[in-house]
Design a protein around this motif. Structure first.
Motif, PDB file in Angstrom:
ATOM      1  N   GLU A 148      35.488 -12.015  12.921  1.00 20.79           N
ATOM      2  CA  GLU A 148      34.725 -12.536  14.047  1.00 20.79           C
ATOM      3  C   GLU A 148      35.657 -13.330  14.964  1.00 20.79           C
ATOM      4  O   GLU A 148      36.594 -13.964  14.496  1.00 20.79           O
ATOM      5  CB  GLU A 148      33.628 -13.458  13.504  1.00 20.79           C
ATOM      6  CG  GLU A 148      32.396 -13.542  14.369  1.00 20.79           C
ATOM      7  CD  GLU A 148      31.301 -14.332  13.670  1.00 20.79           C
ATOM      8  OE1 GLU A 148      31.112 -15.500  14.054  1.00 20.79           O
ATOM      9  OE2 GLU A 148      30.660 -13.809  12.745  1.00 20.79           O
ATOM     10  N   GLN A 149      35.380 -13.271  16.246  1.00 19.04           N
ATOM     11  CA  GLN A 149      36.144 -14.061  17.212  1.00 19.04           C
ATOM     12  C   GLN A 149      35.224 -15.116  17.813  1.00 19.04           C
ATOM     13  O   GLN A 149      34.141 -14.811  18.306  1.00 19.04           O
ATOM     14  CB  GLN A 149      36.688 -13.164  18.328  1.00 19.04           C
ATOM     15  CG  GLN A 149      37.417 -13.931  19.424  1.00 19.04           C
ATOM     16  CD  GLN A 149      37.992 -13.031  20.499  1.00 19.04           C
ATOM     17  OE1 GLN A 149      37.759 -11.821  20.503  1.00 19.04           O
ATOM     18  NE2 GLN A 149      38.736 -13.617  21.430  1.00 19.04           N
ATOM     19  N   ILE A 150      35.651 -16.354  17.777  1.00 19.38           N
ATOM     20  CA  ILE A 150      34.904 -17.434  18.415  1.00 19.38           C
ATOM     21  C   ILE A 150      35.872 -18.215  19.304  1.00 19.38           C
ATOM     22  O   ILE A 150      37.092 -18.002  19.241  1.00 19.38           O
ATOM     23  CB  ILE A 150      34.258 -18.392  17.381  1.00 19.38           C
ATOM     24  CG1 ILE A 150      35.329 -19.025  16.488  1.00 19.38           C
ATOM     25  CG2 ILE A 150      33.225 -17.643  16.544  1.00 19.38           C
ATOM     26  CD1 ILE A 150      34.791 -20.085  15.538  1.00 19.38           C
ATOM     27  N   VAL A 151      35.324 -19.096  20.125  1.00 26.04           N
ATOM     28  CA  VAL A 151      36.169 -19.934  20.965  1.00 26.04           C
ATOM     29  C   VAL A 151      36.022 -21.382  20.514  1.00 26.04           C
ATOM     30  O   VAL A 151      34.910 -21.897  20.387  1.00 26.04           O
ATOM     31  CB  VAL A 151      35.798 -19.788  22.451  1.00 26.04           C
ATOM     32  CG1 VAL A 151      36.599 -20.761  23.306  1.00 26.04           C
ATOM     33  CG2 VAL A 151      36.048 -18.355  22.918  1.00 26.04           C
ATOM     34  N   GLN A 152      37.139 -22.006  20.232  1.00 24.09           N
ATOM     35  CA  GLN A 152      37.147 -23.423  19.867  1.00 24.09           C
ATOM     36  C   GLN A 152      38.136 -24.140  20.767  1.00 24.09           C
ATOM     37  O   GLN A 152      39.274 -23.697  20.902  1.00 24.09           O
ATOM     38  CB  GLN A 152      37.582 -23.593  18.400  1.00 24.09           C
ATOM     39  CG  GLN A 152      36.593 -23.044  17.402  1.00 24.09           C
ATOM     40  CD  GLN A 152      37.095 -23.211  15.981  1.00 24.09           C
ATOM     41  OE1 GLN A 152      38.051 -22.573  15.577  1.00 24.09           O
ATOM     42  NE2 GLN A 152      36.457 -24.099  15.230  1.00 24.09           N
ATOM     43  N   SER A 153      37.695 -25.235  21.338  1.00 23.93           N
ATOM     44  CA  SER A 153      38.484 -25.963  22.339  1.00 23.93           C
ATOM     45  C   SER A 153      39.184 -25.002  23.298  1.00 23.93           C
ATOM     46  O   SER A 153      40.374 -25.113  23.574  1.00 23.93           O
ATOM     47  CB  SER A 153      39.467 -26.961  21.715  1.00 23.93           C
ATOM     48  OG  SER A 153      39.880 -26.592  20.439  1.00 23.93           O
ATOM     49  N   GLY A 154      38.417 -24.036  23.769  1.00 30.01           N
ATOM     50  CA  GLY A 154      38.906 -23.151  24.818  1.00 30.01           C
ATOM     51  C   GLY A 154      39.852 -22.061  24.358  1.00 30.01           C
ATOM     52  O   GLY A 154      40.407 -21.336  25.181  1.00 30.01           O
ATOM     53  N   ARG A 155      40.035 -21.934  23.047  1.00 33.78           N
ATOM     54  CA  ARG A 155      40.999 -20.951  22.575  1.00 33.78           C
ATOM     55  C   ARG A 155      40.388 -20.082  21.493  1.00 33.78           C
ATOM     56  O   ARG A 155      39.599 -20.545  20.672  1.00 33.78           O
ATOM     57  CB  ARG A 155      42.238 -21.663  22.034  1.00 33.78           C
ATOM     58  CG  ARG A 155      42.681 -22.774  22.970  1.00 33.78           C
ATOM     59  CD  ARG A 155      44.069 -23.222  22.735  1.00 33.78           C
ATOM     60  NE  ARG A 155      45.001 -22.158  22.955  1.00 33.78           N
ATOM     61  CZ  ARG A 155      46.254 -22.199  22.539  1.00 33.78           C
ATOM     62  NH1 ARG A 155      46.678 -23.247  21.885  1.00 33.78           N
ATOM     63  NH2 ARG A 155      47.061 -21.197  22.793  1.00 33.78           N
ATOM     64  N   SER A 156      40.798 -18.832  21.468  1.00 30.98           N
ATOM     65  CA  SER A 156      40.234 -17.880  20.522  1.00 30.98           C
ATOM     66  C   SER A 156      40.614 -18.219  19.090  1.00 30.98           C
ATOM     67  O   SER A 156      41.763 -18.557  18.799  1.00 30.98           O
ATOM     68  CB  SER A 156      40.718 -16.465  20.839  1.00 30.98           C
ATOM     69  OG  SER A 156      40.091 -15.999  22.014  1.00 30.98           O
ATOM     70  N   THR A 157      39.627 -18.107  18.209  1.00 33.67           N
ATOM     71  CA  THR A 157      39.842 -18.233  16.775  1.00 33.67           C
ATOM     72  C   THR A 157      39.321 -16.956  16.130  1.00 33.67           C
ATOM     73  O   THR A 157      38.294 -16.436  16.552  1.00 33.67           O
ATOM     74  CB  THR A 157      39.040 -19.422  16.209  1.00 33.67           C
ATOM     75  OG1 THR A 157      39.425 -20.619  16.875  1.00 33.67           O
ATOM     76  CG2 THR A 157      39.273 -19.582  14.705  1.00 33.67           C
ATOM     77  N   TYR A 158      40.028 -16.461  15.147  1.00 30.15           N
ATOM     78  CA  TYR A 158      39.607 -15.259  14.425  1.00 30.15           C
ATOM     79  C   TYR A 158      39.455 -15.609  12.960  1.00 30.15           C
ATOM     80  O   TYR A 158      40.312 -16.291  12.389  1.00 30.15           O
ATOM     81  CB  TYR A 158      40.661 -14.159  14.601  1.00 30.15           C
ATOM     82  CG  TYR A 158      40.897 -13.789  16.052  1.00 30.15           C
ATOM     83  CD1 TYR A 158      40.175 -12.761  16.644  1.00 30.15           C
ATOM     84  CD2 TYR A 158      41.808 -14.497  16.821  1.00 30.15           C
ATOM     85  CE1 TYR A 158      40.375 -12.425  17.973  1.00 30.15           C
ATOM     86  CE2 TYR A 158      42.015 -14.172  18.155  1.00 30.15           C
ATOM     87  CZ  TYR A 158      41.296 -13.140  18.718  1.00 30.15           C
ATOM     88  OH  TYR A 158      41.487 -12.829  20.034  1.00 30.15           O
ATOM     89  N   PHE A 159      38.354 -15.154  12.362  1.00 29.13           N
ATOM     90  CA  PHE A 159      38.161 -15.447  10.948  1.00 29.13           C
ATOM     91  C   PHE A 159      37.110 -14.518  10.347  1.00 29.13           C
ATOM     92  O   PHE A 159      36.396 -13.827  11.066  1.00 29.13           O
ATOM     93  CB  PHE A 159      37.760 -16.911  10.744  1.00 29.13           C
ATOM     94  CG  PHE A 159      36.349 -17.248  11.169  1.00 29.13           C
ATOM     95  CD1 PHE A 159      35.958 -17.170  12.498  1.00 29.13           C
ATOM     96  CD2 PHE A 159      35.406 -17.647  10.226  1.00 29.13           C
ATOM     97  CE1 PHE A 159      34.660 -17.487  12.890  1.00 29.13           C
ATOM     98  CE2 PHE A 159      34.109 -17.964  10.618  1.00 29.13           C
ATOM     99  CZ  PHE A 159      33.735 -17.879  11.940  1.00 29.13           C
ATOM    100  N   CYS A 160      37.070 -14.523   9.007  1.00 25.97           N
ATOM    101  CA  CYS A 160      36.055 -13.760   8.291  1.00 25.97           C
ATOM    102  C   CYS A 160      35.022 -14.742   7.765  1.00 25.97           C
ATOM    103  O   CYS A 160      35.316 -15.526   6.858  1.00 25.97           O
ATOM    104  CB  CYS A 160      36.671 -12.996   7.124  1.00 25.97           C
ATOM    105  SG  CYS A 160      35.401 -12.269   6.062  1.00 25.97           S
ATOM    106  N   PRO A 161      33.805 -14.724   8.326  1.00 26.36           N
ATOM    107  CA  PRO A 161      32.792 -15.701   7.921  1.00 26.36           C
ATOM    108  C   PRO A 161      32.387 -15.573   6.454  1.00 26.36           C
ATOM    109  O   PRO A 161      31.901 -16.540   5.870  1.00 26.36           O
ATOM    110  CB  PRO A 161      31.595 -15.371   8.819  1.00 26.36           C
ATOM    111  CG  PRO A 161      32.107 -14.490   9.901  1.00 26.36           C
ATOM    112  CD  PRO A 161      33.318 -13.798   9.354  1.00 26.36           C
ATOM    113  N   ARG A 162      32.599 -14.434   5.861  1.00 29.51           N
ATOM    114  CA  ARG A 162      32.241 -14.280   4.453  1.00 29.51           C
ATOM    115  C   ARG A 162      33.271 -14.917   3.545  1.00 29.51           C
ATOM    116  O   ARG A 162      32.942 -15.540   2.549  1.00 29.51           O
ATOM    117  CB  ARG A 162      32.191 -12.792   4.089  1.00 29.51           C
ATOM    118  CG  ARG A 162      30.910 -12.152   4.487  1.00 29.51           C
ATOM    119  CD  ARG A 162      30.669 -10.981   3.556  1.00 29.51           C
ATOM    120  NE  ARG A 162      29.897  -9.984   4.252  1.00 29.51           N
ATOM    121  CZ  ARG A 162      29.440  -8.898   3.683  1.00 29.51           C
ATOM    122  NH1 ARG A 162      29.709  -8.680   2.412  1.00 29.51           N
ATOM    123  NH2 ARG A 162      28.742  -8.041   4.369  1.00 29.51           N
TER     124      ARG A 162
END
Length: 277
Positions: free
Chosen positions: A260-274
DNA sequence: CTACCATCCTGGTTGC
DNA sequence: TGCAACCAGGATGGTA
């Protein structure tokens, strides 16, 4: 470009050709980098010998024989090329050029000009504005789980943001933070102060493994980074989450999870929520 | 303290 | 095809 592994790669390239050599000429084709080049920049360096090439966080440090230190940050798009034979014509964003007494040419190319260079007295280096507030080196053996836990204590900001904060730990950037959190199984959204104990242990291991593997691979080449020889780094092929939104998670126990890609403090973060909790 | 935003600058990619 | 909007590895300073 550059996070710690890329800067380390550049440092090693520079070490091989600069240590013990004299800078015959220093040419500033542009002086308006992120900060203006200091007055007398060329004069302070040319005719002097490079005693040592070092790295602190994402900064390159050239220690000169006149007790001057060149502090050099590559910004977002800075590249360093070393030519041991007569160099090709200069390129558009070649801003600073060094020539040594043994015929080596070093060019600093930085399209976005977020990089900069500054000079400092050796004795004042630790107090330099850009250096003084830096947190510990992530690969320093004394930076262990307990040290990391102490630095995260009381911080309510997401762990992603805390690891990007160069006063917490110095050298990680947007790519490697995502990668490290994946390997540690920690959600980038988790409050930093809740990363303690076992999670800190895992995070320390992940940071060391990811950074060391990236250094061994010559860094990651996405847009700008090259090794000083011009070769690409190749750690990008080992990315597990960065820029992989929507792709299946490679974690062995994920069973169908995807990145999943989310935005944190204006910058992309990628992670697996599982996998990351 | 914290979260969010704009800013510096250029260029590649995306979407209409 | 053309053009504008958006995005990018960093880091700081301002706002609420």
């Amino acid at each position: 470009m550059p996070e710690l592994p890329e800067v380390e790669t550049v440092k090693c390239g520079l070490q091989a050709v600069l240590e013990g050599r004299t800078l015959n000429r220093v040419i500033a084709r542009r002086t308006d980098l992120r900060f203006p080049l200091p007055d007398g920049f060329g004069q302070m360096l040319s005719g002097h010998k490079v005693v040592a090439v070092a790295r602190r966080a994402k900064y390159l440090l050239l220690h000169m024989d006149n007790a001057v230190v060149l502090i050099w940050h590559l910004g977002m798009s800075g590249r360093v090329r070393i030519f041991t034979t007569p160099p090709p014509p200069e390129e558009r964003h070649d801003h600073i050029i060094f020539e040594t007494d043994h015929g080596v040419t070093i060019r600093f190319n930085d399209t976005r000009r977020f990089g900069f260079m500054d000079l400092c007295d050796e004795a004042a280096l630790a107090d330099h504005a850009m250096i003084a507030k830096l947190g510990p080196e992530p690969l320093d053996p004394t930076f262990d789980a307990a040290a990391l836990a102490g630095r995260l204590k009381g911080r309510k900001t997401p762990i992603k943001a805390a690891l990007l904060d160069q006063t917490v730990v110095a050298g990680l950037g947007n790519i490697y933070v995502s990668e490290c959190l994946f390997h540690a199984g920690i959600s980038p959204r988790r409050s930093a102060h809740t990363v303690q104990g076992g999670r800190c242990e895992k995070l320390i291991v992940a940071i060391r493994q990811v950074l060391n593997a990236a250094i061994a691979a010559g860094g990651s080449s996405l847009r700008d980074h090259r090794q000083t020889s011009g070769e690409l780094g190749y750690f990008q092929h080992q990315f597990v989450v960065y820029d992989k939104a929507g792709q299946p998670c490679k974690g062995c126990d994920c069973q169908g999870g995807s990145i999943e890609q989310i935005v944190q403090s204006g910058r992309s973060t990628y992670f697996c929520p599982r996998r990351q909790t």
